[in-house]
Design an enzyme around this catalytic site. Structure first.
Site, short mmCIF file in Angstrom:
data_model
loop_
_atom_site.label_atom_id
_atom_site.label_comp_id
_atom_site.label_asym_id
_atom_site.label_seq_id
_atom_site.Cartn_x
_atom_site.Cartn_y
_atom_site.Cartn_z
N ALA A 62 7.34 -1.41 -2.02
CA ALA A 62 8.44 -0.45 -1.87
C ALA A 62 9.77 -1.18 -1.73
O ALA A 62 9.82 -2.37 -1.42
CB ALA A 62 8.18 0.44 -0.66
N GLU A 104 -0.98 -0.47 -3.10
CA GLU A 104 -1.31 0.94 -2.94
C GLU A 104 -1.31 1.68 -4.28
O GLU A 104 -2.13 2.58 -4.51
CB GLU A 104 -0.35 1.58 -1.94
CG GLU A 104 -0.60 1.08 -0.51
CD GLU A 104 0.44 1.58 0.49
OE1 GLU A 104 0.05 2.20 1.48
OE2 GLU A 104 1.64 1.31 0.27
#
Length: 678
Positions: A62, A104
């Protein structure tokens, strides 16, 4: 140019991420990825999808700059859900590292293939949070609880080989064939009626040992003490075995928001950005291009010289070590070899890498053999006269554009530079012991050090894996100057009634790996002590006279057994009591709170003085020095960030309460309600 592109390869849609340098999933990237997934869902001609990336890594995760801000849709969890809910198989092609959100995303795909250099991990815990896009719920379902716990709680990635063994990778292929193999794999699975969906798997969590969580907590209790994120990581994985996936995800999100807004995560994110900011030199001219460094000279083959040499040898530089005597040279080279062999035994290097590093090393007893070096670093005894003698010789031998560096930890770099005809080529490179392990490098800028030399030093630090911080010239620079203030207070506390064990415990409870007296015993109490000039003037001198010189002699401020386990010493208590009586100092009970304030507040104040004087460019640089060089607990952010957190008015009040000096900068910022780190 778009950061996400798509291309049809027959019935396979190839989605390519290209957002250098780390392929972070920024808002722009998430939007484009979501659009690609939507296109795949609506196109009946697409039977499978491959998600891949350009560059040397799949994704670093992220965009950390978005943490703590209002979410922007699609969020990363929403994007991953859309990938997982696609009614067509999705293959993740991991060309390199896949960390955090990158891991993820891969977990949200049905299949994952990688290359031998692939590393997969969830390092969020290292910035004080937990994986917030399903990592704590999907990973244990894919690899099992026993394998998932260390990956999530330590934040350390696993290799491709390990990932394949535990079911995190389906295949490992040659790097040059990854795209083609991923497409072929996607075609292979496209005809299947069912595909593994991470969130729906229960086989691995159903098979877990119920006692694994208790055992894991007990085994790691000391290392994880006082840290919020690891505790929540363990709890989230445990909930994955007790709740439905949707309920577990809700708890993961709750924990994530709690942590991201907490002081520890804010501190750890500060440390993350501070390290990157430290590498920038304010006001450095744009034309200050780093000089080419190919060969490095080291003067001194002792503990420090050998450790410094290893940094450059491991990075592939040719290194020449010069010593005065063959015996010292042989001993130093032997220690270097021993250290490399130990690293190889631990699996951190191959035998081939060890031999390659040692192959770059040459030795000499003649300074003249440094004549062709691009950089020469002296690591001799910390005495100005000796340093000046060395630099006088180097000035006559080194080529005109060579950089001459001192590893001094206290001395005046300007005075050292002044004994040469080219002070602009002189810089301080203060490595920390053990130099081959410690990450910190203080780059000391002299009054006449050229911008090009500074640019070279900072560039070189990156290449040898160091976190470099610029310091101006003063006694002790940034780190040791502040350390001296803490040591002064530690000694005074002994005279007033505290004992070494109490003082040390206050700091270890705060999060330091050891206290001042433990550290002194480890380093050796006889550092700088001259038995020919002893005067019994300090507790430390008397202890040295009695043979109590630290761990190496089995006794120092503490007594040590054969396993170097320490216990308080009655003899030391008697020596301290004798000194206190002679000084007329009244003995009293001292609270832990007072000890903590008196050890740490003067450090903050000295940091403020360092900023006032321009010795440090920024407060975050001071934090970087202390976190990377002196064991300041990262989850508090460093001394200046910690002071910001507790309030500068509290620090000011504490300093005044204990009758201590207060810098003008600290006083002004406290009055205005400001912080050191804006």
């Amino acid at each position: 140019m778009s950061k996400v592109t798509t291309k049809r390869e027959g019935e396979v849609l190839v989605v390519t991420l290209d957002n250098p340098p780390v392929n972070a999933f920024s808002t722009e990237v998430r939007n484009a990825m979501a659009a690609a997934v939507e296109d795949a869902a609506s196109d009946d001609g697409v039977k499978a999808v491959v998600i891949r990336a350009e560059g040397r890594m799949f994704s670093g995760g992220a965009d950390i700059t978005e943490f703590g801000k209002a979410p922007v849709h699609p969020t990363l969890p929403e994007l991953i859900d859309s990938i997982e809910n696609l009614d067509k198989p999705v293959v993740a092609a991991l060309n390199g590292t896949a960390l955090g959100g990158g891991c993820e995303i891969a977990l949200g795909c049905n299949y994952r293939i990688g290359v031998p250099a692939t590393k997969i991990g969830l390092p969020e815990v290292k910035i004080g949070i937990l994986p917030g896009a399903g990592g704590t719920q999907r990973l244990p379902r894919v690899v099992g609880v026993e394998e998932a716990l260390p990956i999530i709680v330590t934040g350390n990635p696993v290799s491709a080989k390990k990932a394949e063994a535990i079911g995190l990778l389906d295949r490992i292929v040659a790097p040059e064939r990854l795209r083609e193999e991923a497409i072929a794999f996607a075609r292979e699975v496209a005809g299947g009626s069912e595909h593994p969906v991470s969130s729906k798997r229960t086989d691995r969590i159903d098979a877990h040992d119920p006692g694994v969580f208790k055992a894991f907590r007990e085994k790691n209790a000391r290392r994880l003490k006082g840290l919020d994120a690891p505790a929540r990581c363990i709890e989230a994985v445990e909930l994955a075995t007790q709740l439905s996936y949707d309920e577990g995800i809700a708890k993961e999100r709750e924990f994530f928001m709690e942590l991201v807004m907490g002081d520890q995560s804010k501190a750890l994110r500060h440390v993350f950005f501070a390290e990157r900011q430290a590498g920038k030199i304010d006001g450095l001219p744009k034309d200050a291009v780093p000089l080419p460094i190919r060969k490095v000279g080291i003067i001194g083959a002792g503990t420090m010289g050998g450790g410094i040499a290893m940094n450059f040898l491991s990075a592939g530089y040719d290194v020449t070590i010069v010593e005065r005597e063959q015996e010292a040279l042989d001993r130093g080279v032997g220690i270097i070899r021993k250290n490399y062999d130990a690293t190889a035994r631990k699996g951190r290097m191959t035998e081939e890498q060890v031999e390659k590093a040692m192959g770059h090393l040459s030795t000499s007893l003649d300074y003249q053999d440094l004549a062709d070096c691009d950089l020469v670093i002296e690591a001799v005894f910390e005495l100005m006269a000796i340093k000046k003698d060395v630099f006088g010789k180097l000035d006559a031998i080194c080529k005109p554009d060579a950089i001459m560096a001192s590893n001094t930890s206290y001395l005046d770099v300007n005075e050292i530079a002044a004994c040469t005809s080219r002070p602009e080529q002189v810089v301080g490179l203060h490595f920390f012991s053990p130099a081959n392990i410690m990450r910190l490098l203080e780059v000391v800028r002299g009054e006449k050090t050229s911008p090009q030399v500074m640019a070279t030093a900072m560039d070189l630090a990156k290449k040898i894996g160091k976190v470099a911080v610029v310091s101006g010239v003063c006694h002790g620079f940034i780190g040791n100057r502040m350390l001296a203030k803490r040591q002064e207070q530690a000694s005074e506390l002994l005279m007033e009634g505290a004992r070494p064990a109490q003082v040390d415990k206050v700091l270890t409870d705060f999060g330091f790996p050891m206290g001042p007296f433990q550290m002194a015993d480890l380093a050796g109490l006889d550092i700088g002590w001259d038995p020919e000039k002893t005067s019994s003037a300090t507790v430390r001198e008397v202890l040295c006279e009695r043979g109590r010189r630290g761990q190496k002699t089995g006794k120092g401020f503490y007594d040590y057994d054969e396993n170097r386990q320490r216990t308080p010493s009655d003899e030391v208590d008697a020596v301290i009591a004798d000194f206190a009586a002679k000084s007329g100092e009244e003995q009293r009970d001292i609270s832990d709170e007072e000890i903590r304030e008196r050890l740490l507040y003067p450090m903050v104040n000295e940091g403020a003085l360092i900023l006032e004087e321009g010795v440090s460019q920024r407060a975050s640089d001071i934090d970087t020095v202390w976190v990377n060089g002196y064991g300041w607990p990262p989850h508090t952010g460093g001394p200046m960030f910690w002071a910001d957190t507790i309030g500068l008015d509290s620090v000011l009040a504490g300093l005044e309460k204990h009758g201590m000096e207060v810098s003008q900068l600290l006083r002004e910022k406290a009055a205005k309600g400001e912080t050191f780190n804006g």
